[in-house]
Design an enzyme around this catalytic site. Structure first.
Site, PDB file in Angstrom:
ATOM      1  N   TYR A  66       0.848  -1.198   0.000  1.00  0.00           N
ATOM      2  CA  TYR A  66       0.000   0.000   0.000  1.00  0.00           C
ATOM      3  C   TYR A  66       0.876   1.236   0.000  1.00  0.00           C
ATOM      4  O   TYR A  66       1.874   1.280   0.727  1.00  0.00           O
ATOM      5  CB  TYR A  66      -0.910   0.029   1.236  1.00  0.00           C
ATOM      6  CG  TYR A  66      -2.363  -0.070   0.841  1.00  0.00           C
ATOM      7  CD1 TYR A  66      -2.935   0.891   0.027  1.00  0.00           C
ATOM      8  CD2 TYR A  66      -3.147  -1.144   1.249  1.00  0.00           C
ATOM      9  CE1 TYR A  66      -4.254   0.792  -0.375  1.00  0.00           C
ATOM     10  CE2 TYR A  66      -4.464  -1.253   0.860  1.00  0.00           C
ATOM     11  CZ  TYR A  66      -5.018  -0.274   0.039  1.00  0.00           C
ATOM     12  OH  TYR A  66      -6.322  -0.376  -0.361  1.00  0.00           O
ATOM     13  N   GLU A  68      -0.598   4.834  -0.537  1.00  0.00           N
ATOM     14  CA  GLU A  68      -1.380   6.051  -0.834  1.00  0.00           C
ATOM     15  C   GLU A  68      -0.509   7.282  -0.646  1.00  0.00           C
ATOM     16  O   GLU A  68       0.276   7.367   0.305  1.00  0.00           O
ATOM     17  CB  GLU A  68      -2.607   6.117   0.086  1.00  0.00           C
ATOM     18  CG  GLU A  68      -3.705   5.188  -0.384  1.00  0.00           C
ATOM     19  CD  GLU A  68      -4.924   5.208   0.513  1.00  0.00           C
ATOM     20  OE1 GLU A  68      -4.956   5.978   1.486  1.00  0.00           O
ATOM     21  OE2 GLU A  68      -5.846   4.420   0.231  1.00  0.00           O
ATOM     22  N   ASP A 212      -5.310  13.120 -25.856  1.00  0.00           N
ATOM     23  CA  ASP A 212      -5.319  11.721 -25.400  1.00  0.00           C
ATOM     24  C   ASP A 212      -4.612  10.918 -26.487  1.00  0.00           C
ATOM     25  O   ASP A 212      -5.165  10.686 -27.562  1.00  0.00           O
ATOM     26  CB  ASP A 212      -6.774  11.268 -25.218  1.00  0.00           C
ATOM     27  CG  ASP A 212      -6.867   9.806 -24.772  1.00  0.00           C
ATOM     28  OD1 ASP A 212      -5.878   9.067 -24.896  1.00  0.00           O
ATOM     29  OD2 ASP A 212      -7.965   9.415 -24.318  1.00  0.00           O
ATOM     30  N   THR A 238      -2.694   5.469 -22.341  1.00  0.00           N
ATOM     31  CA  THR A 238      -2.550   4.176 -21.680  1.00  0.00           C
ATOM     32  C   THR A 238      -1.113   3.736 -21.941  1.00  0.00           C
ATOM     33  O   THR A 238      -0.421   4.322 -22.783  1.00  0.00           O
ATOM     34  CB  THR A 238      -3.529   3.129 -22.253  1.00  0.00           C
ATOM     35  OG1 THR A 238      -3.428   3.152 -23.675  1.00  0.00           O
ATOM     36  CG2 THR A 238      -4.954   3.414 -21.832  1.00  0.00           C
ATOM     37  N   LYS A 241      -0.651  -0.059 -25.214  1.00  0.00           N
ATOM     38  CA  LYS A 241      -0.955  -0.196 -26.652  1.00  0.00           C
ATOM     39  C   LYS A 241       0.370  -0.148 -27.427  1.00  0.00           C
ATOM     40  O   LYS A 241       1.195  -1.030 -27.250  1.00  0.00           O
ATOM     41  CB  LYS A 241      -1.950   0.891 -27.074  1.00  0.00           C
ATOM     42  CG  LYS A 241      -3.302   0.773 -26.347  1.00  0.00           C
ATOM     43  CD  LYS A 241      -4.326   1.733 -26.886  1.00  0.00           C
ATOM     44  CE  LYS A 241      -5.687   1.535 -26.245  1.00  0.00           C
ATOM     45  NZ  LYS A 241      -5.902   2.308 -25.022  1.00  0.00           N
ATOM     46  N   ARG A 247      -0.816  -2.962 -18.500  1.00  0.00           N
ATOM     47  CA  ARG A 247      -2.112  -2.294 -18.580  1.00  0.00           C
ATOM     48  C   ARG A 247      -2.133  -1.152 -17.565  1.00  0.00           C
ATOM     49  O   ARG A 247      -1.913  -1.369 -16.378  1.00  0.00           O
ATOM     50  CB  ARG A 247      -3.194  -3.316 -18.247  1.00  0.00           C
ATOM     51  CG  ARG A 247      -4.602  -2.900 -18.499  1.00  0.00           C
ATOM     52  CD  ARG A 247      -5.430  -4.121 -18.809  1.00  0.00           C
ATOM     53  NE  ARG A 247      -4.991  -4.681 -20.063  1.00  0.00           N
ATOM     54  CZ  ARG A 247      -5.439  -4.309 -21.270  1.00  0.00           C
ATOM     55  NH1 ARG A 247      -6.362  -3.384 -21.377  1.00  0.00           N
ATOM     56  NH2 ARG A 247      -4.979  -4.869 -22.365  1.00  0.00           N
TER      57      ARG A 247
HETATM   58  N1  DSN Z   1      -9.109   0.097 -25.517  1.00  0.00           N
HETATM   59  C1  DSN Z   1      -9.568   1.079 -26.399  1.00  0.00           C
HETATM   60  C2  DSN Z   1      -9.460   0.642 -27.809  1.00  0.00           C
HETATM   61  O1  DSN Z   1      -9.601  -0.532 -28.110  1.00  0.00           O
HETATM   62  O2  DSN Z   1      -9.224   1.489 -28.642  1.00  0.00           O
HETATM   63  C3  DSN Z   1     -10.953   1.413 -26.073  1.00  0.00           C
HETATM   64  O3  DSN Z   1     -11.037   1.789 -24.729  1.00  0.00           O
END
Ligand code: DSN
Length: 429
Positions: A66, A68, A212, A238, A241, A247
């Protein structure tokens, strides 16, 4: 005599038992997922194979801790090692993107966006985002997302003819609606975004600019896609990708927003950060700083461009006429095929993609006229342009067999041959 073993506490070395012994059902599901990822060609644009090193950090004992708060300002003792990895992740993220401030605690992309909105917007404020069917994202204002429920949403989109972002129309919407924040970025837009132009539009109405870059983040990191960090107030992404990490989410911003942003992430919207995944993000950012990663990102784009060209030669209309990135949006509707059927047939052929709406789609999001095909995962396997010609032939054959099972099985066997020749992890299944 009483059997004491049945009620003995499960402690100590008993916790070191193998998953297959403790929970064979979960172990079996993981084995099947591993097999699928190993033998099929994963071409979902938002997925990738992270390295063993990233997986190791993400599956480590950092998960037990933990923490925080933020490094050196925690509400728990014993944080010296997670402070070290979190600081490493922050420093590497700033270096990778040339950002003034980084918050590496967001659990996912939507939460990263929420962290930004909560630091500068109040409920009822106007948020301007890209329309979902034009390639935007749920968290940019869809009515079922928290964003659409909390804020007054106005949208922009692409030009009907070119299918490219219509910046003039975007400027008109901004002028008319006076949004407090404009979010740019998409999950199904295959072209570069002109962030400078977006900054001008935001400035013309006094709005914050939020980019984004969840999809192209790895390409941005490699210097192969425009980087919004110099001009945007906030940048979110994110990490799993094109960036090929664990993740998770990441938020970058100008120093002037740092305090408000950190406060809106913790304690605003999250409790204990996932320190195991933050350690894995540190590994991912370290990998992305290497020349090998830059070469990987260049190959992702070369593969996507080659795939788009072959599919176009094969008679398929590519949305916007091509791609600058890792994804290709194919209009299968023109061939009287639905995205839903295309996704199912390709999956049976061992090629995993997702159905996707195309701009001005007349079919529902559950059916769609498009499929979105991405090259990050197959490029991680080591496939190059020469393989894209073969892969595009398989895709076209699968799309044109009207679901014929023997044809799809034949393609799947060939796909497996290629996958096995380019293995991704050295695991025995
Ligand atoms: N994960 C994203 C995508 O597949 O583009 C959607 O949230």
């Amino acid at each position: 005599m009483t059997d004491t073993t049945a009620s003995a506490p499960m402690t100590g070395r008993q916790l070191a038992r193998d998953l297959a012994d403790v929970d064979p059902v979960v172990a079996e599901a993981i084995r099947h997922e591993t097999e699928k990822q190993t033998h099929k060609l994963v071409m979902i644009a938002s997925e990738n194979y992270s390295s063993e090193a990233v997986l190791q950090a993400g599956g480590s004992v950092m998960s037990n801790k933990y923490a925080e708060g933020y490094p050196a300002k925690r509400y728990y003792g014993g944080c010296e090692f997670v402070d070290l990895t979190e600081n490493l992740a922050i420093d590497r993220a700033k270096e990778l993107f040339g950002a003034e401030h980084a918050n590496v605690q967001a659990h996912c992309g939507t939460q990263a966006n929420m962290g930004v909105y909560f630091s500068v917007l109040e409920p009822g404020d106007t948020l301007m985002g890209m329309d979902l069917p034009h390639g935007g994202h749920l968290s940019h204002g869809h009515r079922l997302s928290f964003s659409g429920r909390l804020y007054n949403i106005v949208t922009y989109g692409v030009d009907r003819e070119t299918e490219l972002l219509d910046y003039d129309a975007m400027a008109e919407v901004a002028e008319r609606e006076r949004p407090k924040l404009i979010v740019v970025g998409a999950s199904a837009y295959p072209r570069h975004i002109d962030f400078e132009r977006c900054r001008e539009i935001a400035d013309s109405v006094g709005a914050y600019l939020h980019a984004d870059i969840a999809h192209p983040a790895g390409l941005v990191a490699a210097g192969l896609h425009p980087n919004p960090c110099p001009v945007a107030d906030f940048v979110t992404t994110t990490t799993h990708k094109t960036l090929r990490g664990p993740r998770g989410g990441l938020i970058l911003c100008k120093q002037e927003h740092a305090k408000d942003l950190d406060r809106s992430v913790f304690p605003g919207i999250q409790g204990g950060p996932f320190e195991h995944l933050i350690a894995a993000k540190a590994v991912c950012f370290g990998e992305a700083l290497t020349d090998g990663f830059k070469a990987y990102a260049a190959q992702i784009i070369a593969n996507a461009k080659t795939l788009a060209a072959h599919l176009a030669e094969g008679g398929y209309r590519i949305v916007s006429g091509g791609t600058d990135t890792h994804l290709v949006l194919v209009d299968v509707g023109l061939k009287n095929i639905t995205g839903k059927d295309a996704e199912a047939w390709l999956n049976s052929a061992g090629i995993v993609v997702n159905k996707n709406t195309i701009p001005f789609d007349e079919r529902s999001p559950f059916v769609t006229s498009g499929v979105r095909i991405g090259t990050p995962s197959v490029t991680s396997r080591g496939l190059t342009e020469e393989h894209m010609s073969t892969v595009s032939r398989w895709i076209i054959r699968a799309l044109e067999c009207d679901g014929d099972e023997s044809t799809l099985a034949e393609i799947a066997a060939q796909v497996r041959g290629l996958s096995d020749a380019y293995p991704i992890y050295d695991w025995r299944l």
